[in-house]
Design an enzyme around this catalytic site. Sequence first.
Site: not given
Length: 352
Positions: A129, A222
């Site tokens: 990730e 985010e």
Amino acid sequence: MKFQQLIPFAFSLAASYVSAQSFCSSANHSGTSVKETSNKVGSIGGIGYELWADGGNNSATFYSDGSFTCSFQGSKDYLCRTGLSFDSTKGHAQLGHMYADFKLVKQNIANVDYSYVGIYGWTRNPLVEFYIVDNWLSPSRPGDWVGNKNHGNFQIDGATYTVYENDRFGPSIDGDTQFKQYFSIRQSARDCGTIDITAHFEQWEKLGMKMGNMHEAKVLGEAGSNGAGTSGTADFPYAKVYIGEGNGGNAGGAAPAQEQAPAQEQAPAQNQAPAQEQANWNNDWNNNNNNNNGWNNDWNNNNNNNGWNNDWNNNNNNNGWNNDWNNNNNNGWNNWNNNNNGGWNNDWHNWY
């Protein structure tokens, strides 16, 4: 004569600069749109998107031009993103050089304890990730807490980034499992610009941070909270992830990759405008034999070839986008000293 030939070149540079700055000064959502109010993975206009949130009253609107708006209220963790999705069969080097353009507008942001704005994605084999963080919605920049290994500061794409590596166990694109996390965090935030995604991949690999086959690379917003939950809106009136040539690091305005096929899917040369339709635009400065149709820029080219040819020393027939400077069998858009030239010919030193 040489001075005159520099004029169009200088004009081209100026036009490129203006284009490169355009989306930071004037960007608006356009195209069709879809509004999601619950966790969803989807696509619009060939552009992949995702909304995911942990609690709260949230939504995201995604547009077919790649732009999007993230709205969150009372969420512990919220993210939305758009960009390129892949099938996890090719590494980034096989796909081509990857860039992203973005513009961020923050609206009524509150209670954000951690945040990442920039590029987000995953690879497989190994499972990674990754984040390239160019801005944040929190009051302060993400710090050492993001990773258990700080690799230090590096100049990447014209700015200073701190690179982190982390080992995680938890939710992933392959379920709950062990995976790596990579971070590049910019030292100074910016609201608009072009991110050279591949430059970060290459820096990570120099540090032994192995990348796998690409699953996605998307522009991300985010925001997370350790308390009551985040609230606000992160608007991205311009967001493009693409494979091709970037826009200079600080800003950009090139056509996005989601509107440009990835490298392995790019339209072949025969789909470009054919030579017979490119006649009569002739800028043959010192060429006495004009019998060719095309946009020809071959410096020392003696024969005929079709395509955009840029091969410097190629003695065969080429179809494609080739830069044939001394090609004996070329015809196309590249004939600077061609004995059979028509089209847009820029023959600087052809005495025939």
